[in-house]
Write a protein that holds these residues in place. Sequence first.
Motif, mmCIF file in Angstrom:
data_model
loop_
_atom_site.group_PDB
_atom_site.id
_atom_site.type_symbol
_atom_site.label_atom_id
_atom_site.label_comp_id
_atom_site.label_asym_id
_atom_site.label_seq_id
_atom_site.Cartn_x
_atom_site.Cartn_y
_atom_site.Cartn_z
ATOM 1 N N GLU A 109 -65.486 34.568 14.785
ATOM 2 C CA GLU A 109 -66.773 34.631 15.484
ATOM 3 C C GLU A 109 -66.960 36.032 16.066
ATOM 4 O O GLU A 109 -66.849 36.256 17.261
ATOM 5 C CB GLU A 109 -66.847 33.572 16.589
ATOM 6 N N ASP A 110 -67.222 36.976 15.183
ATOM 7 C CA ASP A 110 -67.398 38.369 15.588
ATOM 8 C C ASP A 110 -68.722 38.529 16.331
ATOM 9 O O ASP A 110 -69.791 38.195 15.813
ATOM 10 C CB ASP A 110 -67.384 39.256 14.342
ATOM 11 N N VAL A 111 -68.657 39.021 17.560
ATOM 12 C CA VAL A 111 -69.868 39.236 18.356
ATOM 13 C C VAL A 111 -70.127 40.726 18.579
ATOM 14 O O VAL A 111 -70.855 41.109 19.484
ATOM 15 C CB VAL A 111 -69.786 38.502 19.714
ATOM 16 N N SER A 112 -69.534 41.572 17.729
ATOM 17 C CA SER A 112 -69.693 43.017 17.912
ATOM 18 C C SER A 112 -71.150 43.443 17.806
ATOM 19 O O SER A 112 -71.557 44.448 18.406
ATOM 20 C CB SER A 112 -68.857 43.779 16.880
ATOM 21 N N LEU A 113 -71.944 42.676 17.054
ATOM 22 C CA LEU A 113 -73.368 43.013 16.939
ATOM 23 C C LEU A 113 -74.050 43.019 18.294
ATOM 24 O O LEU A 113 -74.989 43.777 18.534
ATOM 25 C CB LEU A 113 -74.065 41.998 16.022
ATOM 26 N N ASP A 114 -73.573 42.163 19.203
ATOM 27 C CA ASP A 114 -74.191 42.065 20.532
ATOM 28 C C ASP A 114 -73.908 43.284 21.396
ATOM 29 O O ASP A 114 -74.567 43.479 22.428
ATOM 30 C CB ASP A 114 -73.672 40.819 21.268
ATOM 31 N N PHE A 115 -72.926 44.101 20.989
ATOM 32 C CA PHE A 115 -72.530 45.249 21.806
ATOM 33 C C PHE A 115 -72.791 46.579 21.119
ATOM 34 O O PHE A 115 -72.314 47.614 21.567
ATOM 35 C CB PHE A 115 -71.042 45.132 22.170
ATOM 36 N N THR A 146 -69.557 31.445 9.261
ATOM 37 C CA THR A 146 -69.712 31.010 10.648
ATOM 38 C C THR A 146 -71.003 30.257 10.929
ATOM 39 O O THR A 146 -71.099 29.553 11.932
ATOM 40 C CB THR A 146 -69.678 32.238 11.576
ATOM 41 N N GLY A 147 -72.007 30.437 10.081
ATOM 42 C CA GLY A 147 -73.313 29.872 10.366
ATOM 43 C C GLY A 147 -74.119 30.741 11.315
ATOM 44 O O GLY A 147 -75.275 30.435 11.611
ATOM 45 N N ARG A 148 -73.523 31.849 11.757
ATOM 46 C CA ARG A 148 -74.199 32.786 12.656
ATOM 47 C C ARG A 148 -74.420 34.132 11.996
ATOM 48 O O ARG A 148 -75.448 34.766 12.194
ATOM 49 C CB ARG A 148 -73.373 32.968 13.934
ATOM 50 N N PHE A 170 -76.012 28.277 3.424
ATOM 51 C CA PHE A 170 -76.985 27.950 4.466
ATOM 52 C C PHE A 170 -78.359 28.339 3.917
ATOM 53 O O PHE A 170 -78.575 29.502 3.561
ATOM 54 C CB PHE A 170 -76.690 28.722 5.755
ATOM 55 N N ILE A 171 -79.258 27.389 3.846
ATOM 56 C CA ILE A 171 -80.568 27.619 3.237
ATOM 57 C C ILE A 171 -81.621 27.799 4.332
ATOM 58 O O ILE A 171 -81.741 26.970 5.238
ATOM 59 C CB ILE A 171 -80.968 26.457 2.308
ATOM 60 N N TYR A 172 -82.357 28.901 4.218
ATOM 61 C CA TYR A 172 -83.418 29.231 5.169
ATOM 62 C C TYR A 172 -84.742 29.401 4.427
ATOM 63 O O TYR A 172 -84.767 29.685 3.223
ATOM 64 C CB TYR A 172 -83.107 30.528 5.919
ATOM 65 N N LYS A 173 -85.823 29.251 5.169
ATOM 66 C CA LYS A 173 -87.163 29.506 4.652
ATOM 67 C C LYS A 173 -87.811 30.622 5.475
ATOM 68 O O LYS A 173 -87.776 30.590 6.705
ATOM 69 C CB LYS A 173 -88.012 28.238 4.746
ATOM 70 N N ILE A 213 -75.309 42.535 2.816
ATOM 71 C CA ILE A 213 -75.570 42.912 4.206
ATOM 72 C C ILE A 213 -74.593 42.194 5.123
ATOM 73 O O ILE A 213 -74.121 41.094 4.801
ATOM 74 C CB ILE A 213 -77.029 42.553 4.591
ATOM 75 N N TYR A 214 -74.255 42.816 6.239
ATOM 76 C CA TYR A 214 -73.484 42.180 7.309
ATOM 77 C C TYR A 214 -74.361 42.214 8.550
ATOM 78 O O TYR A 214 -74.631 43.281 9.105
ATOM 79 C CB TYR A 214 -72.174 42.924 7.557
ATOM 80 N N GLU A 215 -74.826 41.054 8.977
ATOM 81 C CA GLU A 215 -75.772 41.008 10.075
ATOM 82 C C GLU A 215 -75.896 39.572 10.571
ATOM 83 O O GLU A 215 -75.459 38.629 9.899
ATOM 84 C CB GLU A 215 -77.133 41.536 9.590
#
Length: 413
Positions: free
Chosen positions: A277-283, A309-311, A324-327, A394-396
């Motif tokens: 659960e990498d949260v480095s994006l938040d910092f 992770t689903g995140r 994970f399917i998104y619209k 992409i990593y995001e």
Amino acid sequence: MEEKWTTEVREKTEKHPCYCDTAHKYARMHIPVAPKCNIQCNYCNRKYDCLNESRPGVTSEVLKPEEALEKYKAVKEKLENLMVVGIAGPGDALANFQETKKSIELIKKHDPNVTFCLSTNGLMLPEYADEIHHLGITHITVTINAIDPKIAAKIYSKICYKDKIYTGEEAGKLLIEKQLVGLKLMQEKGIVCKVNMVMIKGVNDHHIEKVVKKVRELGVYMSNIMPLIPAKGSKFEDMKLVSNGELNALRKKCSIDLKQMYHCRQCRADAIGILGEDVSLDFRKGACGHKMDQPTTQQEYTIAIASKTGRLIDQHFGHVKEFFIYKYSNDRVEFIEKRLVDQYCRGEEDCEDTETKIEKIMKVLGDCNLVLCLRIGNAPRKNLEANNIHIVEIYEEIEKGILKAVRELKAVS
């Protein structure tokens, strides 16, 4: 753990998520203060350090020691379970020793209780052994991919040692010598050692058992056999991937000789949080209060996300077991469902035993027109593109990644 380690070191190991598989509730922070590297691995492209990848050696930024301290303060304020500060690049911690040393000294002065660890290729380990000990570093990870110079020569293009360039078997012999001497010195000083090995199909996969046996003799605590992640633009870019079955079979063999790490996430050089659960994006710089510009296109997309992770978009396409399917529609992103790769196999007529994984995946993605993943090989890319499915590596965070991908598609359309 053996008695050569102090009570303090044993306790720190039990709270180190990389060294203890039951320490999953504790967070670690990688500070990217070491940009230079003194070896060139054939699986690494140091020009490809970017925001959009998740693998060792990449980072969104390189910090000065003073910046690392400030970032540590910010992370510690939000993550009370932060126990470990590691230096894992984006180059080599010991090839940037002054930056590494100053960063540790600054953070240690601010927080004397934090655990420090380093990752290194081991070339400079003997030279800095005393200083590593004096800095209070308790854990060291050394990447050793071979103990045979002939095999090492296939993995490393060159080594720079004391202003001289070494290549071929000469380079392999020098590196192996320094790595093994360095491990012995670490053990004598009571520092817990882990050895990482990159499993490369057809190169060193048959040799790793010998590496494990050798490092066990030197008192290494555990080994971590990792699958190759071929970096774009590297010599091993098109190397075949190791399957999870092959990887775990080798780990099982080696577990007879040495404790194995099964929970490695092959983290970035700026990873933050608990494993997985990498949260480095938040910092990242500008992350707080930053509002992303919305794409103005009104086109609708059904999007398949490769995510562990689903995140985050953080999984290689070839490793996906469920998407994970998104619209995306009218500037809105909506989660729809999860789809297992075998989800649409409804019997012999629909899914025969001879059906390949890519054929199963194509059924799962039949209504999708966009796939977001960490990496993808050439063969599945061609299959998807032949079916008019766009791919973005992409990593995001998922929603931010979708918006970026839609903007990218709009720009080229």
